[in-house]
Write a protein that holds these residues in place. Structure first.
Motif, PDB file in Angstrom:
ATOM      1  N   PRO A 201       0.793  -1.245   0.000  1.00 57.97           N
ATOM      2  CA  PRO A 201       0.000   0.000   0.000  1.00 57.97           C
ATOM      3  C   PRO A 201       0.818   1.285   0.000  1.00 57.97           C
ATOM      4  CG  PRO A 201       0.163  -0.854   2.227  1.00 57.97           C
ATOM      5  CD  PRO A 201       0.904  -1.840   1.347  1.00 57.97           C
ATOM      6  N   CYS A 202       2.126   1.206  -0.214  1.00 55.46           N
ATOM      7  CA  CYS A 202       2.956   2.401  -0.051  1.00 55.46           C
ATOM      8  C   CYS A 202       2.625   3.500  -1.054  1.00 55.46           C
ATOM      9  CB  CYS A 202       4.435   2.031  -0.135  1.00 55.46           C
ATOM     10  SG  CYS A 202       4.956   1.371  -1.726  1.00 55.46           S
ATOM     11  N   GLN A 203       2.034   3.158  -2.199  1.00 54.37           N
ATOM     12  CA  GLN A 203       1.725   4.167  -3.213  1.00 54.37           C
ATOM     13  C   GLN A 203       0.239   4.541  -3.247  1.00 54.37           C
ATOM     14  OE1 GLN A 203       3.254   2.598  -6.910  1.00 54.37           O
ATOM     15  NE2 GLN A 203       5.356   2.524  -6.182  1.00 54.37           N
ATOM     16  N   THR A 204      -0.533   4.005  -2.300  1.00 50.19           N
ATOM     17  CA  THR A 204      -1.979   4.253  -2.300  1.00 50.19           C
ATOM     18  C   THR A 204      -2.293   5.731  -2.056  1.00 50.19           C
ATOM     19  OG1 THR A 204      -2.425   2.009  -1.523  1.00 50.19           O
ATOM     20  CG2 THR A 204      -4.166   3.646  -1.218  1.00 50.19           C
ATOM     21  N   LYS A 205      -1.593   6.359  -1.135  1.00 44.47           N
ATOM     22  CA  LYS A 205      -1.856   7.763  -0.809  1.00 44.47           C
ATOM     23  C   LYS A 205      -1.744   8.635  -2.060  1.00 44.47           C
ATOM     24  CE  LYS A 205       0.082  11.657   1.797  1.00 44.47           C
ATOM     25  NZ  LYS A 205       0.562  12.405   0.600  1.00 44.47           N
ATOM     26  N   GLU A 206      -0.648   8.498  -2.805  1.00 44.61           N
ATOM     27  CA  GLU A 206      -0.440   9.327  -3.992  1.00 44.61           C
ATOM     28  C   GLU A 206      -1.499   9.052  -5.057  1.00 44.61           C
ATOM     29  OE1 GLU A 206       3.069   9.290  -1.577  1.00 44.61           O
ATOM     30  OE2 GLU A 206       1.859   7.657  -2.387  1.00 44.61           O
ATOM     31  N   ALA A 207      -1.923   7.790  -5.184  1.00 50.01           N
ATOM     32  CA  ALA A 207      -2.930   7.452  -6.195  1.00 50.01           C
ATOM     33  C   ALA A 207      -4.301   8.006  -5.832  1.00 50.01           C
ATOM     34  CB  ALA A 207      -3.006   5.936  -6.359  1.00 50.01           C
ATOM     35  N   MET A 208      -4.684   7.908  -4.559  1.00 54.78           N
ATOM     36  CA  MET A 208      -6.012   8.352  -4.145  1.00 54.78           C
ATOM     37  C   MET A 208      -6.126   9.870  -4.039  1.00 54.78           C
ATOM     38  SD  MET A 208      -8.133   5.827  -3.852  1.00 54.78           S
ATOM     39  CE  MET A 208      -9.449   6.548  -2.861  1.00 54.78           C
ATOM     40  N   GLU A 209      -5.023  10.554  -3.843  1.00 55.60           N
ATOM     41  CA  GLU A 209      -5.061  12.014  -3.698  1.00 55.60           C
ATOM     42  C   GLU A 209      -5.619  12.700  -4.932  1.00 55.60           C
ATOM     43  OE1 GLU A 209      -1.563  13.341  -0.562  1.00 55.60           O
ATOM     44  OE2 GLU A 209      -1.030  12.964  -2.659  1.00 55.60           O
ATOM     45  N   ASN A 210      -5.565  12.053  -6.080  1.00 54.80           N
ATOM     46  CA  ASN A 210      -6.051  12.656  -7.321  1.00 54.80           C
ATOM     47  C   ASN A 210      -7.567  12.582  -7.457  1.00 54.80           C
ATOM     48  OD1 ASN A 210      -3.400  13.209  -8.230  1.00 54.80           O
ATOM     49  ND2 ASN A 210      -3.174  11.076  -8.912  1.00 54.80           N
ATOM     50  N   TRP A 222     -10.827   2.925  -5.044  1.00 56.32           N
ATOM     51  CA  TRP A 222      -9.563   2.291  -4.677  1.00 56.32           C
ATOM     52  C   TRP A 222      -9.351   0.962  -5.419  1.00 56.32           C
ATOM     53  CZ3 TRP A 222      -9.256  -2.394  -1.924  1.00 56.32           C
ATOM     54  CH2 TRP A 222      -7.956  -2.771  -1.551  1.00 56.32           C
ATOM     55  N   LEU A 223     -10.394   0.130  -5.500  1.00 59.78           N
ATOM     56  CA  LEU A 223     -10.263  -1.136  -6.220  1.00 59.78           C
ATOM     57  C   LEU A 223     -10.021  -0.914  -7.707  1.00 59.78           C
ATOM     58  CD1 LEU A 223     -12.784  -3.787  -4.798  1.00 59.78           C
ATOM     59  CD2 LEU A 223     -10.300  -3.943  -4.999  1.00 59.78           C
ATOM     60  N   GLY A 224     -10.596   0.157  -8.241  1.00 52.87           N
ATOM     61  CA  GLY A 224     -10.344   0.481  -9.642  1.00 52.87           C
ATOM     62  C   GLY A 224      -8.878   0.778  -9.909  1.00 52.87           C
ATOM     63  N   LEU A 225      -8.157   1.192  -8.865  1.00 49.52           N
ATOM     64  CA  LEU A 225      -6.740   1.510  -9.009  1.00 49.52           C
ATOM     65  C   LEU A 225      -5.836   0.299  -8.790  1.00 49.52           C
ATOM     66  CD1 LEU A 225      -6.653   4.892  -7.040  1.00 49.52           C
ATOM     67  CD2 LEU A 225      -6.517   4.605  -9.517  1.00 49.52           C
ATOM     68  N   VAL A 226      -6.196  -0.570  -7.841  1.00 51.23           N
ATOM     69  CA  VAL A 226      -5.280  -1.644  -7.454  1.00 51.23           C
ATOM     70  C   VAL A 226      -5.740  -3.037  -7.865  1.00 51.23           C
ATOM     71  CG1 VAL A 226      -4.549  -0.264  -5.472  1.00 51.23           C
ATOM     72  CG2 VAL A 226      -6.288  -2.026  -5.155  1.00 51.23           C
TER      73      VAL A 226
END
Length: 246
Positions: A201-210, A222-226
């Motif tokens: 999950p280390c990159q989740t913050k940067e992905a969700m911030e958008n 979130w599931l759409g991203l990962v």
């Protein structure tokens, strides 16, 4: 109007916010008009009996059996209790009998006259169990997954098996390049302590911030991203609300 005010600290989640997001996600699954798709994808809210922590369990057949009887038996397996976490119990007391589309287990064969009941023999169809847990350090959802019933000689806890059965071709090079800091990692399962795979999950913050989404849609976004990188796509029908809007 921003939806970030719904969170204590966007895009991180508190335990209470995560439980609310799980409840909304379950509600979307129950209300969605999935038709035959519901037979292939089983989503269930769970709570660990030992810690009280809530999470989401998702069961999916990896491939469709050609034989109709094999398909029926495989779908029965998904309807039963095949979770990797034996210490779990349902979050709420709603019965799936109210959901006409939901698959129901049928593991007992009616006995003949004077004979004891017999248990049906399931055909071995590969399937995957995904679980969504709140990471206690990163404070974001984390996707765990385990393979089951692979052909003889193919280990379930094996990275090559994961790439062969779950990772689409377009994601393979990117995941391998990400390495342990951003791709597929392995660690003891948060409930069972059995070695399992998860998306780091280390990159989740940067992905969700958008994104700017209400808490009701957090897990969908979130599931759409990962999810896609390990073969998990949320049905489009779950993104359509009761009024038919997206």
């Amino acid at each position: 109007m921003s939806h970030h005010d719904e969170y204590r600290q966007w895009p991180f989640l508190t335990q209470e916010e995560f439980e609310l997001a799980c409840a909304f996600f379950d509600q979307k699954y129950i209300r969605a008009k999935l038709g035959p798709k519901r037979r292939m994808l089983k989503i269930r809210p769970r709570r660990a009996a030992t810690t009280g922590a809530s999470f989401i369990e998702i069961l999916r057949l990896i491939q469709l059996p050609e034989d109709e009887d094999d398909l029926s038996r495989a779908l029965e397996k998904l309807g039963g209790d095949v979770s990797t976490s034996e210490c779990e119990m349902e979050i709420d007391s709603r019965s799936e009998d109210a959901d006409e589309e939901a698959l129901r287990p049928n593991s007992i064969v009616p006995p003949g006259p004077g004979l004891p009941p017999q248990y049906a023999l399931y055909s071995h169809q590969p399937y995957v169990t995904y679980e969504i847990h709140l990471h206690q350090t990163y404070n974001v959802p984390t996707l765990w997954f385990t393979l089951h019933d692979l052909p003889m000689g193919e280990p379930s806890f094996d990275l090559d098996s994961v790439y062969r059965y779950l990772v689409p071709d377009e994601f393979k090079s990117r995941l391998r390049a990400a390495g342990i800091t951003g791709g597929i990692s392995a660690a003891p399962h948060p409930i069972t302590d059995v070695p399992s795979f998860f998306i780091h999950p280390c990159q989740t913050k940067e992905a969700m911030e958008n994104f700017d989404c209400p808490i009701a849609d957090y897990l969908m976004v979130w599931l759409g991203l990962v999810g896609g990188c390990v073969g998990l796509w949320v049905p489009r029908e779950m993104a359509i609300d009761d009024a038919g809007n997206q």
